[in-house]
Design a protein around this motif. Structure first.
Motif, PDB file in Angstrom:
ATOM      1  N   LYS B   2       0.839  -1.196   0.000  1.00 15.86           N
ATOM      2  CA  LYS B   2       0.000   0.000   0.000  1.00 15.86           C
ATOM      3  C   LYS B   2       0.876   1.248   0.000  1.00 15.86           C
ATOM      4  N   GLN B   3       0.587   2.173  -0.916  1.00 17.88           N
ATOM      5  CA  GLN B   3       1.343   3.423  -0.900  1.00 17.88           C
ATOM      6  C   GLN B   3       0.653   4.434   0.001  1.00 17.88           C
ATOM      7  N   LEU B   4       1.451   5.105   0.794  1.00 19.56           N
ATOM      8  CA  LEU B   4       0.907   6.048   1.780  1.00 19.56           C
ATOM      9  C   LEU B   4       1.298   7.482   1.432  1.00 19.56           C
ATOM     10  N   ILE B   5       0.323   8.376   1.530  1.00 17.19           N
ATOM     11  CA  ILE B   5       0.601   9.802   1.388  1.00 17.19           C
ATOM     12  C   ILE B   5       0.611  10.410   2.785  1.00 17.19           C
ATOM     13  N   GLY B   6       1.645  11.143   3.091  1.00 18.16           N
ATOM     14  CA  GLY B   6       1.742  11.776   4.406  1.00 18.16           C
ATOM     15  C   GLY B   6       0.967  13.084   4.434  1.00 18.16           C
ATOM     16  N   ILE B   7       0.136  13.250   5.450  1.00 23.75           N
ATOM     17  CA  ILE B   7      -0.535  14.541   5.633  1.00 23.75           C
ATOM     18  C   ILE B   7      -0.048  15.092   6.963  1.00 23.75           C
ATOM     19  N   ILE B   8       0.579  16.272   6.897  1.00 25.46           N
ATOM     20  CA  ILE B   8       1.217  16.802   8.096  1.00 25.46           C
ATOM     21  C   ILE B   8       0.663  18.184   8.438  1.00 25.46           C
ATOM     22  N   GLY B   9       0.653  18.477   9.724  1.00 26.60           N
ATOM     23  CA  GLY B   9       0.132  19.750  10.203  1.00 26.60           C
ATOM     24  C   GLY B   9       0.059  19.703  11.717  1.00 26.60           C
ATOM     25  N   ALA B  10      -0.366  20.799  12.315  1.00 26.36           N
ATOM     26  CA  ALA B  10      -0.312  20.915  13.772  1.00 26.36           C
ATOM     27  C   ALA B  10      -1.376  20.077  14.482  1.00 26.36           C
ATOM     28  N   GLY B  11      -1.109  19.793  15.740  1.00 28.17           N
ATOM     29  CA  GLY B  11      -2.014  19.013  16.578  1.00 28.17           C
ATOM     30  C   GLY B  11      -3.220  19.805  17.060  1.00 28.17           C
ATOM     31  N   GLU B  12      -3.148  21.101  16.871  1.00 28.52           N
ATOM     32  CA  GLU B  12      -4.312  21.951  17.164  1.00 28.52           C
ATOM     33  C   GLU B  12      -4.500  22.883  15.981  1.00 28.52           C
ATOM     34  N   CYS B  13      -5.758  23.043  15.571  1.00 28.20           N
ATOM     35  CA  CYS B  13      -6.007  23.951  14.448  1.00 28.20           C
ATOM     36  C   CYS B  13      -7.451  24.443  14.499  1.00 28.20           C
ATOM     37  N   ASN B  14      -7.751  25.466  13.738  1.00 26.99           N
ATOM     38  CA  ASN B  14      -9.133  25.961  13.705  1.00 26.99           C
ATOM     39  C   ASN B  14      -9.981  25.095  12.765  1.00 26.99           C
ATOM     40  N   SER B  15     -11.271  25.364  12.751  1.00 27.32           N
ATOM     41  CA  SER B  15     -12.185  24.474  12.022  1.00 27.32           C
ATOM     42  C   SER B  15     -12.001  24.563  10.506  1.00 27.32           C
ATOM     43  N   ARG B  16     -11.532  25.692  10.030  1.00 24.22           N
ATOM     44  CA  ARG B  16     -11.283  25.839   8.601  1.00 24.22           C
ATOM     45  C   ARG B  16     -10.124  24.936   8.153  1.00 24.22           C
ATOM     46  N   ILE B  17      -9.059  24.947   8.918  1.00 23.58           N
ATOM     47  CA  ILE B  17      -7.901  24.091   8.602  1.00 23.58           C
ATOM     48  C   ILE B  17      -8.286  22.612   8.767  1.00 23.58           C
ATOM     49  N   TYR B  18      -9.038  22.340   9.815  1.00 23.25           N
ATOM     50  CA  TYR B  18      -9.496  20.957  10.051  1.00 23.25           C
ATOM     51  C   TYR B  18     -10.279  20.449   8.835  1.00 23.25           C
ATOM     52  N   ALA B  19     -11.121  21.306   8.299  1.00 24.58           N
ATOM     53  CA  ALA B  19     -11.925  20.930   7.130  1.00 24.58           C
ATOM     54  C   ALA B  19     -11.047  20.660   5.911  1.00 24.58           C
ATOM     55  N   LEU B  20     -10.010  21.471   5.743  1.00 22.51           N
ATOM     56  CA  LEU B  20      -9.068  21.244   4.634  1.00 22.51           C
ATOM     57  C   LEU B  20      -8.376  19.883   4.783  1.00 22.51           C
ATOM     58  N   ALA B  21      -7.983  19.580   6.013  1.00 18.22           N
ATOM     59  CA  ALA B  21      -7.301  18.311   6.266  1.00 18.22           C
ATOM     60  C   ALA B  21      -8.245  17.139   5.986  1.00 18.22           C
ATOM     61  N   ARG B  22      -9.480  17.305   6.434  1.00 18.52           N
ATOM     62  CA  ARG B  22     -10.476  16.240   6.241  1.00 18.52           C
ATOM     63  C   ARG B  22     -10.747  16.003   4.763  1.00 18.52           C
ATOM     64  N   GLU B  23     -10.858  17.080   4.017  1.00 21.22           N
ATOM     65  CA  GLU B  23     -11.104  16.942   2.582  1.00 21.22           C
ATOM     66  C   GLU B  23      -9.890  16.301   1.893  1.00 21.22           C
ATOM     67  N   THR B  24      -8.720  16.686   2.344  1.00 19.10           N
ATOM     68  CA  THR B  24      -7.500  16.111   1.765  1.00 19.10           C
ATOM     69  C   THR B  24      -7.439  14.606   2.032  1.00 19.10           C
ATOM     70  N   GLY B  25      -7.724  14.222   3.275  1.00 13.94           N
ATOM     71  CA  GLY B  25      -7.737  12.796   3.623  1.00 13.94           C
ATOM     72  C   GLY B  25      -8.747  12.029   2.783  1.00 13.94           C
ATOM     73  N   ALA B  26      -9.905  12.657   2.570  1.00 16.39           N
ATOM     74  CA  ALA B  26     -10.958  12.024   1.764  1.00 16.39           C
ATOM     75  C   ALA B  26     -10.472  11.779   0.333  1.00 16.39           C
ATOM     76  N   LEU B  27      -9.832  12.789  -0.241  1.00 12.83           N
ATOM     77  CA  LEU B  27      -9.369  12.678  -1.631  1.00 12.83           C
ATOM     78  C   LEU B  27      -8.249  11.655  -1.774  1.00 12.83           C
ATOM     79  N   VAL B  28      -7.395  11.579  -0.774  1.00 12.54           N
ATOM     80  CA  VAL B  28      -6.332  10.573  -0.805  1.00 12.54           C
ATOM     81  C   VAL B  28      -6.962   9.179  -0.860  1.00 12.54           C
ATOM     82  N   ALA B  29      -7.951   8.959  -0.017  1.00 14.16           N
ATOM     83  CA  ALA B  29      -8.618   7.653   0.018  1.00 14.16           C
ATOM     84  C   ALA B  29      -9.311   7.360  -1.317  1.00 14.16           C
ATOM     85  N   LYS B  30     -10.008   8.355  -1.861  1.00 14.05           N
ATOM     86  CA  LYS B  30     -10.717   8.163  -3.130  1.00 14.05           C
ATOM     87  C   LYS B  30      -9.773   7.849  -4.292  1.00 14.05           C
TER      88      LYS B  30
END
Lengths: 153, 153, 153, 153
Positions: B2-30
């Motif tokens: 399985k090839q893995l894409i690393g998604i990196i960023g801070a352990g605390e973030c605002n909801s806008r950044i959280y949403a970006l991370a979530r969308e990125t994770g979704a697209l990686v999976a898709k």
């Protein structure tokens, strides 16, 4: 307990940068501190050499598992076998860091130092945060760093 | 494998950044990849959540020695007990990295990625090297990164 | 969160030991667990192979910095670049360990497991502590280990 | 380059074992070597104390990220933040090891030493391999170890 100042920079550098590292190592030793570095060539060798030439103690934390990879001016070698991950140990062993020039390895060390809240002084190096205090020469670098971590404690 | 894409960023973030991370994770999976991240909160949680919600596999490499510190969306936890030094493992496990926002830990990961010659895409993050390809949104981030490491091989 | 059983042993072994490792990996998968191992040859390959052949997920945490050193039956590679120090990560990622034969690397993993209080089952391996539960075959090994860590929680 | 002898053992011990560690540290210093140890209490403290009392240099590689956790007899602290994984570094930094009593952490260090082919002398410790040379007292321990690694080179 001996306090160590970290001197970080690339494993290959030109003679001008090497001279800066050597002078910095010398000044660290003259101020009664030891140095800790990555133990290889370039800035690491210059720093260890300047330190040794002035009676200071130099610690080299190297990526390899065998001590023989350290440069000849290192007094104490910590061979890690853990590759570039050892960058973090150079940071955690130091009371503060002087970055001279440097590439991505140096950037990772600066990042770890800022994350751990350790003082960082920069001499012709990465300018990525206003927490890095930029200086003009080795004398300023050593004086500034010593003031920074002594204020902190 | 399985090839893995690393998604990196801070352990605390605002909801806008959280949403970006979530969308990125979704697209990686898709796109058929797994993700690897630091396994904690903030961007790491958002990324793992988006990945899991879309049937992807998420690996979390955490600083602590016990698995219970991982966020609830991680499928496979690698508890390291090695503190922030684990940052390097997130990088070495990935074919390339998407950095979203982030602080000093993220900077150390970017530095290691550049040192290892791995592709790095940046979304509102550290702009410290022209090797980091800056993008505007998660769709661009994932597309760009996939192209970068597929070109490389 | 997927629970992983660690299967540990030497990177080189005879065909009898390889068969034991393969059967153990198979049984771990059939019981719904993933495996974590050192990702190289010998017992590690046998274990990953048996696991994969039965639809299980295998994680390989390897000493090298590059994924290509992992054996072909590993699903998820964690390339560490940290040499034999990675032995500790195999232990910390597992709910318990099955040691099969093995040399000094295996001994270091057994030691770490006992230090972390994780269950260890031994199949023709180091007999250095009465905390290691000695078993006769892979069926007993997997059954015993699962009982041990389920009792613990 | 200063050669270091590793003295390993548990972080808690009785006064008899502590005295053995202290005497061993003293003899290492009198023979012109430094010591490297895990930097905490028990055998590690005894060894560092004996070394310091005899003008030797002691290096302590500790699990924690902050130097303040080292015992007071350590001259140079390497704070790692990498937990028990640092056991490997104590081994890789030494020309050979003297194990005194000790629990699972000590066992992991013995295992790593044997894996790296480094000489190991044992004083009332784990008897897990005939490569460990068992001795009766600190004088024998230090003499035997020095002979072993000098023969090797």
């Amino acid at each position: 307990m001996k306090q160590l100042i970290g001197i970080i920079g690339a494993g290959e550098c030109n003679s001008r940068i090497y001279a800066l590292a050597r002078e910095t190592g010398a000044l660290v030793a003259k101020n009664g501190f030891g140095i800790v570095c990555g133990g290889l060539g370039g800035v690491m060798e210059g720093a260890a050499r300047g330190c040794k030439e002035n009676g200071g103690l130099s610690i080299g934390i190297i990526p390899q598992e065998k001590a023989e990879f350290a440069n000849e001016f290192i007094d104490i070698v910590i061979p890690t076998g853990m590759g570039i991950m050892r960058n973090m140990l150079v940071v955690s062993s130091a009371v503060g860091l002087i970055a001279i020039d440097g590439k991505y390895g140096t950037l990772s060390e600066i990042a770890f130092a800022l994350q751990l809240g350790k003082p960082v002084v920069g001499l012709q190096t990465w300018d990525v945060s206003d927490k890095i205090v930029t200086v003009e020469n080795p004398v300023q670098a050593v004086e500034t760093l010593i003031k920074m971590f002594q204020t902190k404690h």
